[in-house]
Design a protein around this motif. Structure first.
Motif, PDB file in Angstrom:
ATOM      1  N   ALA A 128       5.545   3.883   1.469  1.00  0.00           N
ATOM      2  CA  ALA A 128       4.868   2.660   1.033  1.00  0.00           C
ATOM      3  C   ALA A 128       5.129   1.590   2.076  1.00  0.00           C
ATOM      4  O   ALA A 128       6.206   1.558   2.689  1.00  0.00           O
ATOM      5  CB  ALA A 128       5.370   2.221  -0.334  1.00  0.00           C
ATOM      6  N   HIS A 129       4.153   0.709   2.279  1.00  0.00           N
ATOM      7  CA  HIS A 129       4.249  -0.302   3.317  1.00  0.00           C
ATOM      8  C   HIS A 129       3.603  -1.598   2.849  1.00  0.00           C
ATOM      9  O   HIS A 129       2.581  -1.570   2.169  1.00  0.00           O
ATOM     10  CB  HIS A 129       3.512   0.150   4.591  1.00  0.00           C
ATOM     11  N   ASP A 132      -0.040  11.848   0.387  1.00  0.00           N
ATOM     12  CA  ASP A 132      -0.124  12.997   1.286  1.00  0.00           C
ATOM     13  C   ASP A 132      -1.417  13.793   1.105  1.00  0.00           C
ATOM     14  O   ASP A 132      -1.733  14.652   1.898  1.00  0.00           O
ATOM     15  CB  ASP A 132       1.088  13.914   1.130  1.00  0.00           C
ATOM     16  N   LEU A 137       3.707  11.111  -2.160  1.00  0.00           N
ATOM     17  CA  LEU A 137       3.591   9.975  -1.242  1.00  0.00           C
ATOM     18  C   LEU A 137       4.431  10.192   0.005  1.00  0.00           C
ATOM     19  O   LEU A 137       5.556  10.688  -0.065  1.00  0.00           O
ATOM     20  CB  LEU A 137       4.054   8.684  -1.916  1.00  0.00           C
ATOM     21  N   LEU A 175       0.847  -1.182   0.000  1.00  0.00           N
ATOM     22  CA  LEU A 175       0.000   0.000   0.000  1.00  0.00           C
ATOM     23  C   LEU A 175       0.884   1.234   0.000  1.00  0.00           C
ATOM     24  O   LEU A 175       1.980   1.219   0.555  1.00  0.00           O
ATOM     25  CB  LEU A 175      -0.906   0.024   1.235  1.00  0.00           C
ATOM     26  N   VAL A 204      -6.256   0.256   8.145  1.00  0.00           N
ATOM     27  CA  VAL A 204      -5.380   1.291   7.583  1.00  0.00           C
ATOM     28  C   VAL A 204      -5.912   1.904   6.285  1.00  0.00           C
ATOM     29  O   VAL A 204      -5.319   2.838   5.761  1.00  0.00           O
ATOM     30  CB  VAL A 204      -3.951   0.744   7.343  1.00  0.00           C
ATOM     31  N   MET A 205      -7.041   1.366   5.775  1.00  0.00           N
ATOM     32  CA  MET A 205      -7.609   1.869   4.528  1.00  0.00           C
ATOM     33  C   MET A 205      -9.032   2.367   4.771  1.00  0.00           C
ATOM     34  O   MET A 205      -9.701   1.912   5.691  1.00  0.00           O
ATOM     35  CB  MET A 205      -7.651   0.748   3.470  1.00  0.00           C
ATOM     36  N   ASP A 258       1.073   5.537   0.786  1.00  0.00           N
ATOM     37  CA  ASP A 258       0.510   6.517   1.719  1.00  0.00           C
ATOM     38  C   ASP A 258       0.539   7.899   1.067  1.00  0.00           C
ATOM     39  O   ASP A 258       1.525   8.620   1.173  1.00  0.00           O
ATOM     40  CB  ASP A 258       1.345   6.500   3.006  1.00  0.00           C
ATOM     41  N   ASP A 295      -6.398  10.697   3.646  1.00  0.00           N
ATOM     42  CA  ASP A 295      -6.178   9.880   4.834  1.00  0.00           C
ATOM     43  C   ASP A 295      -6.242   8.411   4.466  1.00  0.00           C
ATOM     44  O   ASP A 295      -7.073   7.994   3.657  1.00  0.00           O
ATOM     45  CB  ASP A 295      -7.245  10.179   5.897  1.00  0.00           C
ATOM     46  N   GLY A 296      -5.387   7.634   5.055  1.00  0.00           N
ATOM     47  CA  GLY A 296      -5.391   6.198   4.822  1.00  0.00           C
ATOM     48  C   GLY A 296      -4.474   5.780   3.687  1.00  0.00           C
ATOM     49  O   GLY A 296      -4.032   6.587   2.876  1.00  0.00           O
ATOM     50  N   LEU A 297      -4.200   4.495   3.678  1.00  0.00           N
ATOM     51  CA  LEU A 297      -3.343   3.901   2.657  1.00  0.00           C
ATOM     52  C   LEU A 297      -4.205   3.396   1.504  1.00  0.00           C
ATOM     53  O   LEU A 297      -5.383   3.095   1.690  1.00  0.00           O
ATOM     54  CB  LEU A 297      -2.543   2.751   3.261  1.00  0.00           C
ATOM     55  N   GLN A 342       8.735  12.985  -1.627  1.00  0.00           N
ATOM     56  CA  GLN A 342       7.343  13.407  -1.504  1.00  0.00           C
ATOM     57  C   GLN A 342       6.999  14.547  -2.456  1.00  0.00           C
ATOM     58  O   GLN A 342       5.922  14.551  -3.039  1.00  0.00           O
ATOM     59  CB  GLN A 342       7.057  13.829  -0.067  1.00  0.00           C
TER      60      GLN A 342
END
Length: 153
Positions: A115-116, A34, A112, A30, A126-127, A32, A37-39, A107
């Motif tokens: 990433a995770h 900017d 972004l 996923l 998280v989503m 992230d 909110d959320g991945l 960024q």
């Protein structure tokens, strides 16, 4: 014969081209952003007349450094118009990658925060709900080939 009325004002619909990528443990990649909110799954909008598999591969490479030839769809999700135009989201099968292959641009270039790889069971935490449901559906589906004018992409 072409009917000029069909081309005079084509319907407006954005095409989201997303990629489901996993690591060898089965965790889901996923990103992230900017700007929300959320991945989310990596990917983005297709350019006008850009084939969706190419758009998904372009976004995946630009945001993670992962180069993939994408040809199979795992899920299709229609989102009605709200604050954005209506959109059709395609989730492509990005296969499995090692975590050491990720290259996240700065960024200011990517938008972004990072990433995770996230375990499947943690996706709802998280989503956003619609994003997590889309990812969960893609995880349970068998891939189907994408066709362009009747030919495999």
């Amino acid at each position: 014969m072409r009917d000029p009325r069909l081309l005079a004002k084509p319907p407006v619909c954005r095409l989201g081209c997303l990629v489901l990528v996993r690591n060898p443990c089965g965790d889901v990649l996923l990103v992230d952003p900017d700007y929300m909110d959320g991945l989310i799954l990596p990917g983005g909008a297709a350019r006008p007349n850009e084939p969706p598999h190419e758009a998904a591969a372009r976004h995946l490479l630009a945001t993670t450094g992962i180069a993939r030839r994408l040809s199979h769809v795992l899920a299709v999700d229609f989102t009605p118009a709200d604050r954005y135009l209506e959109r059709l989201n395609l989730v492509f099968d990005g296969g499995t990658v090692d975590t050491d292959r990720l290259t996240i641009p700065p960024q200011h270039r990517s938008g972004l925060l990072g990433a995770h790889f996230v375990p499947e069971k943690q996706l709802p935490a998280v989503m956003a709900p619609a994003q997590a449901a889309r990812a969960a559906e893609a995880l349970t589906n068998r891939a189907i080939p994408l066709l362009l004018h009747g030919q495999r992409a």
